[in-house]
Design a protein around this motif. Structure first.
Motif, PDB file in Angstrom:
ATOM      1  N   THR A 356       0.815  -1.207   0.000  1.00 40.33           N
ATOM      2  CA  THR A 356       0.000   0.000   0.000  1.00 40.33           C
ATOM      3  C   THR A 356       0.852   1.261   0.000  1.00 40.33           C
ATOM      4  N   GLU A 357       0.253   2.321  -0.493  1.00 37.56           N
ATOM      5  CA  GLU A 357       0.835   3.657  -0.451  1.00 37.56           C
ATOM      6  C   GLU A 357      -0.041   4.508   0.462  1.00 37.56           C
ATOM      7  N   ARG A 358       0.531   4.976   1.563  1.00 36.69           N
ATOM      8  CA  ARG A 358      -0.227   5.835   2.475  1.00 36.69           C
ATOM      9  C   ARG A 358      -0.082   7.275   2.007  1.00 36.69           C
ATOM     10  N   ALA A 371       1.253  12.637  -1.610  1.00 31.92           N
ATOM     11  CA  ALA A 371       2.370  12.835  -0.687  1.00 31.92           C
ATOM     12  C   ALA A 371       2.249  11.906   0.516  1.00 31.92           C
ATOM     13  N   THR A 372       3.394  11.467   1.005  1.00 30.25           N
ATOM     14  CA  THR A 372       3.419  10.664   2.232  1.00 30.25           C
ATOM     15  C   THR A 372       3.043  11.559   3.408  1.00 30.25           C
ATOM     16  N   ARG A 379      -5.433  13.549   8.329  1.00 32.86           N
ATOM     17  CA  ARG A 379      -6.149  12.533   7.554  1.00 32.86           C
ATOM     18  C   ARG A 379      -5.187  11.858   6.574  1.00 32.86           C
ATOM     19  N   ALA A 380      -5.319  10.539   6.459  1.00 37.17           N
ATOM     20  CA  ALA A 380      -4.499   9.775   5.521  1.00 37.17           C
ATOM     21  C   ALA A 380      -5.309   8.583   5.035  1.00 37.17           C
ATOM     22  N   GLN A 409       1.928  11.955  -8.628  1.00 38.65           N
ATOM     23  CA  GLN A 409       1.012  13.045  -8.948  1.00 38.65           C
ATOM     24  C   GLN A 409      -0.219  12.428  -9.610  1.00 38.65           C
ATOM     25  N   VAL A 410      -1.391  12.701  -9.047  1.00 37.25           N
ATOM     26  CA  VAL A 410      -2.614  12.064  -9.519  1.00 37.25           C
ATOM     27  C   VAL A 410      -3.099  12.719 -10.811  1.00 37.25           C
TER      28      VAL A 410
END
Length: 580
Positions: A356-358, A371-372, A379-380, A409-410
């Motif tokens: 996973t990417e938090r 961003a991490t 919130r994450a 970058q989304v």
């Protein structure tokens, strides 16, 4: 006593979709002992269909179809029941040069009239001149095509009994249109996707050789419907193209007895099976009240996850529940794809489980940066890596102006490669909206790249814009389902409505309690929860159980839910909507 087809095909070597045509592939598979096995809702084996028998039946039925006056290139609508007759009819169409069009089975939403109207629209969209289905739905199918110019209408069993020898079968063309696959319809009415021989072979080779790395010792198990790409390609066509046996459970039976899926995996030594997240969650919930002592999941090496947004916490609960039964979390395999790409575009590496990417949710909503989060970030959210794009394919994440974005970058996801469709059938206008002249497909999905792996964050059309923030409806839905104990996955759908002043966020919640005080308390709790977690004001409407619309793949259809809400169907007086 009926015995399932063996796992070992007995062929001298396994071929991983290394064929020019699907007809050639079936002929090769027919030389072995593997095939398809159909089970009842009680777990009883009711029919086996070895590939040798399938080939013989399909050729006989293909001649019957041509004798009935159908001509190569014409479309045949097939209601996709999970049984041998659908499979026979599908392959018969291919051998006759006809174009099969799998159609969905009824759902709990919309009732008889809605289902019949849906069948009619799909049949007309495909320009089908024949329609076949199971005896149980024959009356509904006849109503759906009433008045349409049909050359043939009935059940596959009736057609098989009629027999008839038509002209010789046409030669298979490696470049020809093979079948039409309707899109899931999560954001609009489903469109017919033209799948060619070439695209199917390219995707099946990539899936088998690179994504799953299948061997002759693999055995597939599935409850996924044949009218969806993951069921049709993943657990009918791709296994045949690699000579694997498959154990099949009807989708509706899985919903009633989900642990039967796991029982089949253990009983027959299944190694490959797939499900959206909700299937794993349903099994874990059922295990709370049912015995799982007899399950043996130790040989399950690929527990695929796809077809919808992946929810790692729900999958962790499944892993924890069934670890004692031999299930290993490393078997989880995240993937990404769509019917427009035949099926798959990416697979995570095998035997690593979910990675996973938090992401800092505030940064994500504000500027699209994955961003991490800092340790004190308010919130994450965790997103799952779905792996690199398949060999021979390409994938890019692009910004609003079309420029390729850097990692983390989304943006909007674009894909290109040999597995992609040529067009939406008979819809050049829709095709031009998503396909560029040089073959790039606008998937309509949003995501970002992380170390060369794609991470999906949602559908572009589902995004909610509130005060300059891009809010993902899944975030709202998952917050509610996770933090309110009586709710389950799929009980909540969120979307935006354009009003004269601004976008209004609507949340529909399937509610089981009937006590008015409990219902009012639930509405107020949801409003407070979303305000506290997301700083958003929402309008909450409670709706009856099993009333939220789903796509053919089992995903919630926010677009359809929005339209039903606008029609007033979700606003009965007793629902007592809470708007804050």
């Amino acid at each position: 006593m009926i015995l399932p087809t063996p796992t070992a095909s007995g062929l001298a070597c396994q071929r991983t979709a290394s064929f020019e045509t699907i007809q050639e592939a079936l002929e090769y598979a027919a030389g072995g002992r593997s095939g398809l096995n159909f089970y009842s809702g009680r777990g009883q084996l009711v029919e086996t269909l070895p590939y040798a028998q399938l080939r013989a039946d399909a050729i006989d039925l293909a001649r019957t179809l041509l004798a009935a006056g159908l001509a190569p290139g014409e479309r045949v609508a097939l209601v996709a029941e999970t049984d041998g007759d659908f499979v026979r009819a599908f392959f018969a169409c291919l051998h006759a040069g006809l174009i099969p069009v799998p159609l969905p089975l009824p759902t709990t939403v919309g009732g008889k009239d809605g289902y019949i109207a849906n069948l009619r629209r799909m049949t007309q969209s495909a320009g089908a001149v024949a329609a076949l289905g199971p005896a149980s739905l024959d009356g509904w199918l006849r109503l759906a095509v009433d008045g349409l110019p049909m050359k043939l209408l009935g059940t596959v069993a009736e057609l098989r009994a009629a027999g008839g020898q038509g002209p010789g079968l046409p030669a298979a063309d490696p470049e020809a249109l093979l079948y039409l696959q309707f899109s899931s319809g999560s954001t609009r009415f489903p469109l017919g996707i033209s799948v060619t021989q070439r695209a199917l072979m390219a995707n099946a080779r990539a899936i088998s050789a690179h994504g799953l790395r299948t061997t002759a010792d693999d055995r597939c198990v599935s409850w996924l419907p044949f009218y969806h790409d993951m069921g049709l390609v993943g657990f009918l066509l791709a296994p045949m193209l690699t000579q694997l046996s498959v154990d099949l459970l009807p989708t509706r039976e899985f919903a009633r007895r989900p642990l039967l899926w796991l029982d089949l995996i253990g009983r027959n030594g299944g190694t490959i099976s797939y499900s959206p997240t909700f299937g794993y969650e349903l099994c874990a919930r059922r295990a709370e009240t049912a015995s799982i002592e007899n399950l043996d999941l130790g040989r399950w090496r690929v527990a695929g996850v796809g077809g919808d947004m992946i929810r790692p916490a729900r999958l962790q609960a499944f892993s924890d529940t069934f670890a004692a039964r031999g299930f290993g979390a490393r078997a989880f395999l995240a993937s990404y794809g769509m019917a427009e790409a035949t099926l798959a575009l990416s697979f995570a590496p095998l035997d690593r489980g979910l990675v996973t990417e938090r992401v800092d949710t505030d940064r994500l909503e504000r500027d699209g940066s994955a961003a991490t989060p800092a340790a004190d970030a308010p919130r994450a959210r965790d997103f799952v890596r779905c792996g690199p794009v398949l060999p021979g394919h390409a994938m890019e994440v692009r910004g609003p102006g079309g420029a390729v974005l850097p990692e983390r970058q989304v943006g909007r996801i674009f894909a290109r490669g040999p597995s992609l469709m040529d067009a939406y059938f008979d819809r050049p206008d829709e095709t031009l909206l998503v396909m560029s002249a040089d073959g790039w497909l606008d998937t309509g999905d949003l995501g970002f790249m992380a170390d060369g792996e794609i991470v999906i964050t949602g559908r572009a059309k589902d995004l909610i814009l509130i005060n300059g923030r891009n809010v993902w409806p899944q975030d709202l839905e998952w917050t509610i389902e996770t933090e309110i104990a009586l709710l389950r996955t799929g009980d909540v759908v969120a979307f935006a409505l354009d009003t004269a002043a601004e976008e209004q966020v609507v949340v529909l919640v399937q509610c089981r309690p009937v006590d008015q005080a409990e219902r009012a308390a639930l509405q107020e709790e949801i409003v407070r929860l979303i305000r506290a977690r997301h700083s958003i004001e929402v309008s909450v409407t409670l709706v009856p159980p099993r009333s939220l619309p789903q796509t053919s793949s089992g995903k919630l259809s926010r677009a359809q839910a929005r339209e039903i809400y606008r029609s007033g169907a979700f606003t009965p007086a007793e629902a007592a909507r809470a708007a804050v």
